[in-house]
Design a protein around this motif. Structure first.
Motif, mmCIF file in Angstrom:
data_model
loop_
_atom_site.group_PDB
_atom_site.id
_atom_site.type_symbol
_atom_site.label_atom_id
_atom_site.label_comp_id
_atom_site.label_asym_id
_atom_site.label_seq_id
_atom_site.Cartn_x
_atom_site.Cartn_y
_atom_site.Cartn_z
ATOM 1 N N ALA A 295 0.826 -1.208 0.000
ATOM 2 C CA ALA A 295 0.000 0.000 0.000
ATOM 3 C C ALA A 295 0.863 1.262 0.000
ATOM 4 C CB ALA A 295 -0.917 0.005 1.217
ATOM 5 N N ARG A 296 2.154 1.108 0.313
ATOM 6 C CA ARG A 296 3.062 2.260 0.391
ATOM 7 C C ARG A 296 4.034 2.325 -0.781
ATOM 8 N NH1 ARG A 296 5.508 1.304 6.368
ATOM 9 N NH2 ARG A 296 3.659 0.345 7.315
ATOM 10 N N GLY A 297 4.287 1.203 -1.431
ATOM 11 C CA GLY A 297 5.270 1.184 -2.505
ATOM 12 C C GLY A 297 5.345 -0.188 -3.139
ATOM 13 N N ARG A 298 6.328 -0.371 -3.994
ATOM 14 C CA ARG A 298 6.511 -1.645 -4.683
ATOM 15 C C ARG A 298 7.316 -2.586 -3.792
ATOM 16 N NH1 ARG A 298 9.340 -1.886 -9.613
ATOM 17 N NH2 ARG A 298 8.130 -3.772 -10.001
ATOM 18 N N VAL A 299 6.863 -3.834 -3.720
ATOM 19 C CA VAL A 299 7.443 -4.815 -2.800
ATOM 20 C C VAL A 299 7.795 -6.082 -3.568
ATOM 21 C CG1 VAL A 299 7.115 -6.114 -0.662
ATOM 22 C CG2 VAL A 299 5.940 -3.920 -0.973
ATOM 23 N N VAL A 300 8.968 -6.645 -3.274
ATOM 24 C CA VAL A 300 9.348 -7.946 -3.830
ATOM 25 C C VAL A 300 9.736 -8.871 -2.681
ATOM 26 C CG1 VAL A 300 11.767 -7.247 -4.225
ATOM 27 C CG2 VAL A 300 10.783 -9.153 -5.525
ATOM 28 N N LEU A 301 9.256 -10.115 -2.750
ATOM 29 C CA LEU A 301 9.574 -11.148 -1.771
ATOM 30 C C LEU A 301 10.545 -12.122 -2.413
ATOM 31 C CD1 LEU A 301 5.929 -11.965 -0.546
ATOM 32 C CD2 LEU A 301 7.426 -10.083 0.152
ATOM 33 N N CYS A 302 11.592 -12.504 -1.683
ATOM 34 C CA CYS A 302 12.584 -13.414 -2.252
ATOM 35 C C CYS A 302 13.300 -14.148 -1.125
ATOM 36 C CB CYS A 302 13.568 -12.662 -3.138
ATOM 37 S SG CYS A 302 14.527 -11.383 -2.281
ATOM 38 N N THR A 303 14.330 -14.914 -1.483
ATOM 39 C CA THR A 303 15.060 -15.697 -0.490
ATOM 40 C C THR A 303 16.530 -15.789 -0.862
ATOM 41 O OG1 THR A 303 15.114 -17.811 0.706
ATOM 42 C CG2 THR A 303 14.682 -17.914 -1.652
ATOM 43 N N THR A 304 17.360 -16.041 0.140
ATOM 44 C CA THR A 304 18.753 -16.401 -0.095
ATOM 45 C C THR A 304 18.966 -17.889 0.158
ATOM 46 O OG1 THR A 304 19.245 -15.738 2.186
ATOM 47 C CG2 THR A 304 19.713 -14.130 0.450
ATOM 48 N N THR A 305 17.894 -18.595 0.519
ATOM 49 C CA THR A 305 17.968 -20.044 0.762
ATOM 50 C C THR A 305 16.989 -20.728 -0.188
ATOM 51 O OG1 THR A 305 16.404 -19.844 2.620
ATOM 52 C CG2 THR A 305 18.753 -19.755 3.133
ATOM 53 N N LYS A 306 15.896 -21.283 0.341
ATOM 54 C CA LYS A 306 14.855 -21.891 -0.497
ATOM 55 C C LYS A 306 13.494 -21.643 0.129
ATOM 56 C CE LYS A 306 17.736 -25.699 -2.226
ATOM 57 N NZ LYS A 306 17.920 -27.175 -2.254
ATOM 58 N N ILE A 307 12.511 -21.319 -0.721
ATOM 59 C CA ILE A 307 11.139 -21.161 -0.262
ATOM 60 C C ILE A 307 10.200 -21.691 -1.340
ATOM 61 C CG2 ILE A 307 11.449 -19.157 1.260
ATOM 62 C CD1 ILE A 307 10.555 -17.390 -1.083
ATOM 63 N N PHE A 308 8.977 -22.049 -0.924
ATOM 64 C CA PHE A 308 7.945 -22.356 -1.905
ATOM 65 C C PHE A 308 7.419 -21.045 -2.484
ATOM 66 C CE2 PHE A 308 7.699 -26.350 0.541
ATOM 67 C CZ PHE A 308 7.767 -27.251 -0.521
ATOM 68 N N PRO A 309 7.000 -21.048 -3.742
ATOM 69 C CA PRO A 309 6.403 -19.824 -4.316
ATOM 70 C C PRO A 309 5.213 -19.362 -3.488
ATOM 71 C CG PRO A 309 6.828 -21.458 -6.033
ATOM 72 C CD PRO A 309 7.065 -22.147 -4.710
ATOM 73 N N PHE A 310 4.956 -18.081 -3.509
ATOM 74 C CA PHE A 310 3.861 -17.499 -2.745
ATOM 75 C C PHE A 310 2.570 -17.626 -3.559
ATOM 76 C CE2 PHE A 310 7.652 -15.646 -1.075
ATOM 77 C CZ PHE A 310 7.417 -15.490 0.285
ATOM 78 N N PRO A 311 1.573 -18.348 -3.062
ATOM 79 C CA PRO A 311 0.330 -18.553 -3.821
ATOM 80 C C PRO A 311 -0.336 -17.230 -4.187
ATOM 81 C CG PRO A 311 0.407 -20.008 -1.909
ATOM 82 C CD PRO A 311 1.539 -19.042 -1.765
ATOM 83 N N GLY A 312 -0.765 -17.138 -5.435
ATOM 84 C CA GLY A 312 -1.507 -15.966 -5.881
ATOM 85 C C GLY A 312 -0.667 -14.774 -6.272
ATOM 86 N N LEU A 313 0.647 -14.854 -6.072
ATOM 87 C CA LEU A 313 1.505 -13.726 -6.428
ATOM 88 C C LEU A 313 2.199 -13.978 -7.761
ATOM 89 C CD1 LEU A 313 3.483 -12.503 -3.292
ATOM 90 C CD2 LEU A 313 1.414 -11.572 -4.306
ATOM 91 N N PRO A 314 2.321 -12.955 -8.616
ATOM 92 C CA PRO A 314 3.161 -13.099 -9.800
ATOM 93 C C PRO A 314 4.592 -13.364 -9.363
ATOM 94 C CG PRO A 314 2.068 -10.940 -9.742
ATOM 95 C CD PRO A 314 1.749 -11.620 -8.466
ATOM 96 N N CYS A 315 5.261 -14.271 -10.043
ATOM 97 C CA CYS A 315 6.616 -14.641 -9.623
ATOM 98 C C CYS A 315 7.559 -14.627 -10.820
ATOM 99 C CB CYS A 315 6.604 -16.015 -8.969
ATOM 100 S SG CYS A 315 8.168 -16.388 -8.167
ATOM 101 N N ALA A 316 8.591 -13.829 -10.736
ATOM 102 C CA ALA A 316 9.566 -13.695 -11.820
ATOM 103 C C ALA A 316 10.751 -14.617 -11.572
ATOM 104 C CB ALA A 316 10.046 -12.246 -11.909
ATOM 105 N N GLN A 317 11.046 -15.467 -12.556
ATOM 106 C CA GLN A 317 12.178 -16.379 -12.433
ATOM 107 C C GLN A 317 13.367 -15.966 -13.307
ATOM 108 O OE1 GLN A 317 11.435 -20.576 -12.296
ATOM 109 N NE2 GLN A 317 9.338 -20.312 -11.577
ATOM 110 N N THR A 318 13.192 -14.907 -14.090
ATOM 111 C CA THR A 318 14.278 -14.395 -14.918
ATOM 112 C C THR A 318 14.295 -12.868 -14.835
ATOM 113 O OG1 THR A 318 12.940 -14.148 -16.914
ATOM 114 C CG2 THR A 318 13.955 -16.311 -16.544
ATOM 115 N N ALA A 319 15.407 -12.283 -15.263
ATOM 116 C CA ALA A 319 15.490 -10.824 -15.292
ATOM 117 C C ALA A 319 14.447 -10.242 -16.236
ATOM 118 C CB ALA A 319 16.899 -10.402 -15.720
ATOM 119 N N GLU A 320 14.167 -10.957 -17.334
ATOM 120 C CA GLU A 320 13.164 -10.487 -18.294
ATOM 121 C C GLU A 320 11.778 -10.479 -17.664
ATOM 122 O OE1 GLU A 320 15.481 -12.779 -18.866
ATOM 123 O OE2 GLU A 320 16.790 -11.625 -20.216
ATOM 124 N N GLU A 321 11.460 -11.503 -16.904
ATOM 125 C CA GLU A 321 10.158 -11.541 -16.241
ATOM 126 C C GLU A 321 10.049 -10.441 -15.188
ATOM 127 O OE1 GLU A 321 9.838 -15.521 -14.798
ATOM 128 O OE2 GLU A 321 9.283 -16.343 -16.760
#
Length: 220
Positions: free
Chosen positions: A35-61
């Protein structure tokens, strides 16, 4: 007051470590902060994808999702169904997004965690490190409550079969000193909230406790 305000999340990179709700914490903070700005969720280890969120796996995405307020990013970890590190450096993400929320630890589903020398994997850009402690670990033997239980027991000066008390958990957290703030999750009953308050008595700063599932929080 929102959880992000209670945890004093500021623009930039925030790392989340520990056990007992890291991924859920990222989801809740992501919704609030978008609600305040653009947010990206990520990891330095391993996580399952976040359900319902667009997920970019490449720089192009990532570039294609430039208009989205809340996304996740990571590269595929083969044969796991999980995501690992982003396709671009976290420093680059920090230039493109207002908030970068990083799950920087793994706990194998345990509510408590002691860290090996190579853990946690906190990015150098992180200006805030939130340690999550799962209250469901209190009262359970170290062996079953903690990830890396031998390390946990050694830091606590306890046996593997000894139940984890709030005081013991505080000893481990203080000994490691990896965090800026502590959030005790799974404090969904008066009994667990009392445990959280006992834990807070051993810390020299306020501790936040509550339930991510219920979105109820209080400062101890």
């Amino acid at each position: 007051m929102s959880l992000s305000a209670l945890l004093a999340i500021k623009p930039g990179v925030t790392a989340v470590i520990g056990g007992g709700g890291k991924t859920t914490l990222l989801s809740v903070l992501g919704r609030e902060l978008s609600a305040r700005g653009r947010v990206v969720l990520c990891t330095t280890t391993k996580i399952f994808p976040f359900p319902g969120l667009p997920c970019a796996q490449t720089a192009e995405e990532l570039a294609h999702l430039a208009g989205e307020r809340l996304i996740c990013t990571g590269t595929e970890a083969p044969d796991t169904g999980k995501l690992t590190v982003p396709p671009v450096p976290i420093a680059q993400l920090a230039r493109a997004f207002d908030y970068v929320l990083v799950e920087a630890d793994g706990s194998a589903g345990r509510p408590l965690k002691a860290h090996a020398p190579h853990e946690p994997v906190i990015p150098p850009e992180a200006g805030n490190v939130i340690l999550v402690v799962g209250a469901s670990g209190f009262g359970r033997p170290v062996r079953e409550a903690a990830h890396r239980p031998e390390r946990y027991a050694a830091l606590a000066g306890a046996g593997l079969e000894e139940p984890v008390s709030p005081a013991m958990a505080a000893v481990v957290v203080r000994a490691e000193g990896l965090h800026d703030r502590v959030y005790i999750n799974q404090a969904e009953t008066l009994f667990r909230l009392a445990d959280a308050k006992r834990f807070a008595q051993y810390m020299d700063y306020p501790v936040l406790a509550g339930s991510l599932q219920r979105e109820e929080y209080q400062i101890c």
